[in-house]
Design an enzyme around this catalytic site. Structure first.
Site, PDB file in Angstrom:
ATOM      1  N   TYR A 144       4.189 -10.232 -26.943  1.00  0.00           N
ATOM      2  CA  TYR A 144       2.591 -10.274 -27.529  1.00  0.00           C
ATOM      3  C   TYR A 144       2.083  -8.938 -26.773  1.00  0.00           C
ATOM      4  O   TYR A 144       2.449  -8.668 -25.766  1.00  0.00           O
ATOM      5  CB  TYR A 144       1.760 -11.074 -26.805  1.00  0.00           C
ATOM      6  CG  TYR A 144       0.356 -11.440 -27.277  1.00  0.00           C
ATOM      7  CD1 TYR A 144      -0.511 -10.920 -26.190  1.00  0.00           C
ATOM      8  CD2 TYR A 144      -0.057 -11.458 -28.457  1.00  0.00           C
ATOM      9  CE1 TYR A 144      -1.904 -10.768 -26.411  1.00  0.00           C
ATOM     10  CE2 TYR A 144      -1.562 -11.257 -28.748  1.00  0.00           C
ATOM     11  CZ  TYR A 144      -2.482 -11.137 -27.736  1.00  0.00           C
ATOM     12  OH  TYR A 144      -3.672 -10.891 -27.823  1.00  0.00           O
ATOM     13  N   ASP A 239       5.647  -1.954 -23.043  1.00  0.00           N
ATOM     14  CA  ASP A 239       4.363  -2.471 -22.967  1.00  0.00           C
ATOM     15  C   ASP A 239       4.214  -3.168 -21.613  1.00  0.00           C
ATOM     16  O   ASP A 239       4.824  -4.277 -21.467  1.00  0.00           O
ATOM     17  CB  ASP A 239       3.946  -3.593 -24.027  1.00  0.00           C
ATOM     18  CG  ASP A 239       2.744  -4.333 -23.847  1.00  0.00           C
ATOM     19  OD1 ASP A 239       2.216  -4.885 -24.690  1.00  0.00           O
ATOM     20  OD2 ASP A 239       1.830  -3.956 -22.642  1.00  0.00           O
ATOM     21  N   LYS A 267      -4.769  -4.356 -17.326  1.00  0.00           N
ATOM     22  CA  LYS A 267      -5.128  -5.418 -16.308  1.00  0.00           C
ATOM     23  C   LYS A 267      -5.166  -4.755 -14.916  1.00  0.00           C
ATOM     24  O   LYS A 267      -6.506  -4.682 -14.508  1.00  0.00           O
ATOM     25  CB  LYS A 267      -3.774  -6.392 -16.286  1.00  0.00           C
ATOM     26  CG  LYS A 267      -3.872  -7.030 -17.665  1.00  0.00           C
ATOM     27  CD  LYS A 267      -2.786  -8.075 -17.897  1.00  0.00           C
ATOM     28  CE  LYS A 267      -2.461  -8.544 -19.163  1.00  0.00           C
ATOM     29  NZ  LYS A 267      -3.495  -9.846 -19.514  1.00  0.00           N
TER      30      LYS A 267
HETATM   31  P1  KE4 Z   1      -5.763  -7.128 -23.982  1.00  0.00           P
HETATM   32  O1  KE4 Z   1      -6.165  -6.710 -25.152  1.00  0.00           O
HETATM   33  O2  KE4 Z   1      -5.831  -8.857 -24.022  1.00  0.00           O
HETATM   34  O3  KE4 Z   1      -6.513  -6.487 -22.867  1.00  0.00           O
HETATM   35  O4  KE4 Z   1      -4.340  -6.904 -23.618  1.00  0.00           O
HETATM   36  C1  KE4 Z   1      -3.222  -7.356 -24.639  1.00  0.00           C
HETATM   37  C2  KE4 Z   1      -2.181  -7.523 -23.975  1.00  0.00           C
HETATM   38  C3  KE4 Z   1      -1.012  -6.687 -24.182  1.00  0.00           C
HETATM   39  N1  KE4 Z   1       0.085  -6.391 -23.822  1.00  0.00           N
HETATM   40  C4  KE4 Z   1       0.440  -7.664 -22.915  1.00  0.00           C
HETATM   41  C5  KE4 Z   1       1.895  -7.432 -22.348  1.00  0.00           C
HETATM   42  C6  KE4 Z   1      -0.546  -8.565 -22.654  1.00  0.00           C
HETATM   43  O5  KE4 Z   1       0.000  -9.654 -21.805  1.00  0.00           O
HETATM   44  C7  KE4 Z   1      -1.679  -8.846 -23.189  1.00  0.00           C
HETATM   45  C8  KE4 Z   1      -2.774  -9.798 -22.964  1.00  0.00           C
HETATM   46  N2  KE4 Z   1      -2.146 -11.059 -22.321  1.00  0.00           N
HETATM   47  C9  KE4 Z   1      -2.888 -12.079 -22.578  1.00  0.00           C
HETATM   48  C10 KE4 Z   1      -2.229 -13.185 -21.599  1.00  0.00           C
HETATM   49  N3  KE4 Z   1      -1.218 -13.595 -22.444  1.00  0.00           N
HETATM   50  C11 KE4 Z   1      -4.574 -11.996 -22.094  1.00  0.00           C
HETATM   51  C12 KE4 Z   1      -5.130 -13.425 -22.273  1.00  0.00           C
HETATM   52  C13 KE4 Z   1      -5.633 -13.693 -23.418  1.00  0.00           C
HETATM   53  O6  KE4 Z   1      -5.309 -13.293 -24.640  1.00  0.00           O
HETATM   54  O7  KE4 Z   1      -6.821 -14.230 -23.440  1.00  0.00           O
END
Ligand code: KE4
Length: 427
Positions: A144, A239, A267
């Site tokens: 993801y 990523d 993060k």
């Molecule tokens: P954000 O757009 O949520 O800041 O980041 C996206 C993203 C990109 N790459 C990786 C490896 C990630 O884990 C994420 C976001 N992680 C999720 C948790 N599985 C955020 C939590 C959510 O979507 O509510």
């Protein structure tokens, strides 16, 4: 366990926001029940709207590596706030953040700051397409990378939980440009390159997967990915939004000694405030506006509050070097779960590296999307709620990673191991 205040808030929220949440996984749809609302967080603890204290293994999905509301981060934010919240101009703190990132990630010669992981990966894909003048990309099933159209194909995390990994609203034309191959499968990857000769702009992956549960690469897999992408002139994008500064100071690429062409971060570098970043080889990054033809922009990119919180977080990591301690905490939790499951005769997989882990209820070693799905998600739901009743909050999905902070050391991890052990015993 009743939560009248959270329940009342959730009822109001559902009238105003789809599913009552601002991010799907928070809705507890895959584990059942209604989410609790949090009004405060400190150290390893969340305080719910009903004044329950929970030991938190979500850590706001990764940023809180020092625990919540760390005094150093709080103080840095307060000091920054004295000067304002946003300038919309270059500012000293974004330069300092860029220096930290380049120092920890030698593969990053230049970096662009943005406001989320989604923005970082979406922009990195556009940059790789602009640099190579190719359209197709490869992603790995179960990984993801946020919710941009080209990447919501066989996604992980919430998209996986919701049972339709390919999101509605993504044009078929977009989906056709994304080739999906299984993680940990070099033959499938070689075949994808052979079937699309000279057409693949980029391969993006989570080098350690954190959105299909936690999955690590087979020995040599990442080196094979690096070799194949170099051979085909394809930009390799790590990523590391989740793993950057968590698995090691320089992320998975430091631990595995692999040099990607671009890296996405987020993060931890925001210390809990909205942030993202992408960076890599200068010849690629210099294709970005205003230098080059690939456009990317952001009102709040390099925001001084997010930078201040992130810099404080990185300074703490550099001072404390907590990685061995975090790995010891991860092992303690893993060992407790494995021992309890063994005593119960319950098959379980507990992949763990440093402060990342997940728990799959299956006898099958989990090494990709397909084997992750052999986990008993319903049993995980029962386990999740038993832990919650005991005061421990795990990610509300079988397809997420758990996160541990330095604040878990001592009483919190000991108590959590007792609760997880009792929860497994009661399954
Ligand atoms: P954000 O757009 O949520 O800041 O980041 C996206 C993203 C990109 N790459 C990786 C490896 C990630 O884990 C994420 C976001 N992680 C999720 C948790 N599985 C955020 C939590 C959510 O979507 O509510």
């Amino acid at each position: 366990m009743t939560s009248p205040v959270s329940d009342s808030l959730f009822a109001r929220a559902k009238q105003l926001m789809p599913g009552g949440v601002n991010s799907p996984v928070r809705a507890f749809r895959s584990v059942g029940g209604a989410p609790f609302f949090v009004k405060a967080a400190r150290g390893a603890t969340l305080v719910t709207a009903d004044d329950r204290e929970l030991i938190d293994f979500v850590c706001t999905w990764g940023p809180a590596i020092h625990g919540h509301n760390h005094p150093r981060i709080k103080a840095a934010l307060a000091a920054a706030l004295e000067h304002g919240t946003s300038f919309g101009t270059p500012n000293p703190s974004e330069v300092e953040m860029a220096e930290w990132i380049v120092k920890f990630f030698p593969s990053i010669q230049k970096v662009r700051l943005c406001n989320s992981g989604t923005e970082a990966t979406m922009s990195a894909i556009r940059l790789a397409r602009g640099f190579t003048r190719r359209d197709k990309i490869i992603k790995l099933a179960g990984c993801y990378h946020g919710h941009s159209d080209s990447l919501l194909i066989k996604a992980g995390s919430g998209a996986l939980t919701h049972g339709h990994p390919d999101s509605a609203g993504v044009p078929a034309a977009f989906a056709r440009e994304t080739v999906v191959v299984p993680y940990n499968d070099c033959a499938a990857l070689a075949a994808a390159f052979a079937a699309n000769p000279g057409q693949i702009a980029a391969l993006i992956l989570e080098p350690y997967c954190g959105n299909v549960g936690f999955i690590m690469p087979d020995p040599g897999y990442l080196a094979q990915v690096r070799q194949l992408t170099a051979q085909h002139g394809t930009v390799l994008i790590f990523d590391e939004v989740m793993t950057g500064f968590r698995i090691a100071p320089g992320g998975v690429q430091e631990r595995e000694q692999i040099v990607p062409d671009l890296t996405c971060l987020g993060k931890i570098i925001g210390g809990g405030l909205p942030v993202g970043a992408f960076g890599g080889r200068a010849e690629i990054m210099d294709c970005l506006a205003p230098l080059g033809p690939v456009y990317q922009a952001g009102t709040l990119s390099g925001n001084p509050l997010a930078m201040a919180a992130g810099i404080a977080s990185l300074q703490l990591l550099a001072e404390l070097q907590p990685y061995a301690r975090l790995d010891a905490l991860g092992r303690q939790l893993r060992d407790a779960v494995q021992a309890a499951a063994r005593a119960k005769g319950l098959p379980v997989q507990v992949p763990q590296c440093g402060s990342m882990f997940s728990i799959f209820f299956t006898a099958t070693p989990v090494r990709d999307y397909a084997t992750a799905l052999t986990g008993d998600a319903a049993l995980f739901g029962r386990f999740f709620h038993a832990c919650l009743a005991g005061g421990v909050y795990l990610a509300p999905s079988a397809y997420e990673a758990g996160f541990i902070s330095t604040a878990h050391e001592g009483a919190a991890i000991d108590r959590a191991c007792e609760v997880l052990t009792a929860a497994i015993r009661g399954l």
